[in-house]
Write a protein that holds these residues in place. Structure first.
Motif, PDB file in Angstrom:
ATOM      1  N   PRO A  80     -14.808  36.118   0.313  1.00  0.00           N
ATOM      2  CA  PRO A  80     -14.219  37.412   0.697  1.00  0.00           C
ATOM      3  C   PRO A  80     -13.846  37.432   2.180  1.00  0.00           C
ATOM      4  O   PRO A  80     -14.511  36.840   3.022  1.00  0.00           O
ATOM      5  N   LYS A  81     -12.776  38.160   2.463  1.00  0.00           N
ATOM      6  CA  LYS A  81     -12.250  38.263   3.819  1.00  0.00           C
ATOM      7  C   LYS A  81     -12.405  39.707   4.302  1.00  0.00           C
ATOM      8  O   LYS A  81     -12.088  40.646   3.567  1.00  0.00           O
ATOM      9  N   VAL A  82     -12.894  39.856   5.531  1.00  0.00           N
ATOM     10  CA  VAL A  82     -12.996  41.182   6.143  1.00  0.00           C
ATOM     11  C   VAL A  82     -12.002  41.258   7.287  1.00  0.00           C
ATOM     12  O   VAL A  82     -12.006  40.400   8.171  1.00  0.00           O
ATOM     13  N   THR A  83     -11.158  42.282   7.264  1.00  0.00           N
ATOM     14  CA  THR A  83     -10.255  42.552   8.376  1.00  0.00           C
ATOM     15  C   THR A  83     -10.756  43.794   9.084  1.00  0.00           C
ATOM     16  O   THR A  83     -10.961  44.841   8.453  1.00  0.00           O
TER      17      THR A  83
ATOM     18  N   GLY B  94     -14.958  40.791  -2.734  1.00  0.00           N
ATOM     19  CA  GLY B  94     -13.540  40.531  -2.516  1.00  0.00           C
ATOM     20  C   GLY B  94     -13.136  41.024  -1.140  1.00  0.00           C
ATOM     21  O   GLY B  94     -13.967  41.496  -0.363  1.00  0.00           O
ATOM     22  N   ASP B  95     -11.841  40.944  -0.869  1.00  0.00           N
ATOM     23  CA  ASP B  95     -11.333  41.276   0.467  1.00  0.00           C
ATOM     24  C   ASP B  95     -11.406  42.771   0.758  1.00  0.00           C
ATOM     25  O   ASP B  95     -11.213  43.611  -0.146  1.00  0.00           O
TER      26      ASP B  95
ATOM     27  N   GLY C  22      -9.805  48.113  -0.243  1.00  0.00           N
ATOM     28  CA  GLY C  22     -10.726  47.211  -0.939  1.00  0.00           C
ATOM     29  C   GLY C  22     -12.092  47.807  -1.226  1.00  0.00           C
ATOM     30  O   GLY C  22     -13.054  47.063  -1.413  1.00  0.00           O
TER      31      GLY C  22
ATOM     32  N   ASN D 172     -14.332  46.371  -3.771  1.00  0.00           N
ATOM     33  CA  ASN D 172     -14.867  45.030  -3.515  1.00  0.00           C
ATOM     34  C   ASN D 172     -16.180  45.056  -2.738  1.00  0.00           C
ATOM     35  O   ASN D 172     -16.695  44.012  -2.348  1.00  0.00           O
TER      36      ASN D 172
ATOM     37  N   VAL E  82     -10.190  38.922  11.779  1.00  0.00           N
ATOM     38  CA  VAL E  82     -10.442  38.613  10.367  1.00  0.00           C
ATOM     39  C   VAL E  82     -11.508  37.530  10.279  1.00  0.00           C
ATOM     40  O   VAL E  82     -11.519  36.586  11.083  1.00  0.00           O
TER      41      VAL E  82
ATOM     42  N   GLU F  33     -13.892  35.319   7.103  1.00  0.00           N
ATOM     43  CA  GLU F  33     -14.303  35.087   5.719  1.00  0.00           C
ATOM     44  C   GLU F  33     -15.814  34.960   5.696  1.00  0.00           C
ATOM     45  O   GLU F  33     -16.399  34.293   6.548  1.00  0.00           O
TER      46      GLU F  33
END
Ligand code: FES
Length: 90
Positions: free
Chosen positions: A2-5, A83-84, A52, A55, A12, A14
Motif C-alpha cells: 500500500p502507498k500513502v500520499t 491499499g492506497d 481510499g 483501504n 509518498v 509504500e
C-alpha cells in the motif's frame, strides 16, 4: 505494498500492512502531532482521509470514543492499510 500520499507535502511512501500511517509519516519526515508515541492515548495524531478510506482498517474503539473526530478523520496511529490512501495532515 500500500502507498500513502501525504498532503499538502505530496510525499509518498509504500508501507506493509503492519505499519501505521503515523509510522509512515515519521519514516519520511511528515509531521504528525502525537504525545503518546502511538499508543492511542493522546488522540492528537489526527489525519483527514482524502481518498481510499475503504483501504484503511475499521475505526478502533479508541477512535469511536473521540467525539471530535469528523467522519473523514482518523487517528493515524490506529490506521493500517490494505491499499492506497491519500491523507491530509493537520
Ligand atoms: S499517537 Fe497518540 S493517539 Fe495516536
Amino acid at each position: 505494498m500500500p502507498k500513502v500520499t501525504f498532503l499538502p507535502s505530496g510525499k509518498v511512501i509504500e508501507i506493509d500492512g503492519d505499519t501505521t500511517i503515523r509510522e509512515a509519516a515519521h519514516l519520511i519526515g511528515v509531521s504528525v502531532h502525537d504525545r503518546c508515541g502511538g499508543m492511542g492515548a493522546c488522540c492528537n495524531c489526527i489525519i483527514t482521509v482524502v481518498d481510499g478510506a475503504t483501504n484503511i482498517c475499521p475505526k478502533s474503539v479508541v477512535e469511536e470514543a473521540v467525539f471530535y473526530l469528523a467522519e473523514s478523520d482518523r487517528l493515524s496511529c490506529q490506521c493500517r492499510l490494505s491499499g492506497d490512501v491519500v491523507v491530509k495532515t493537520i
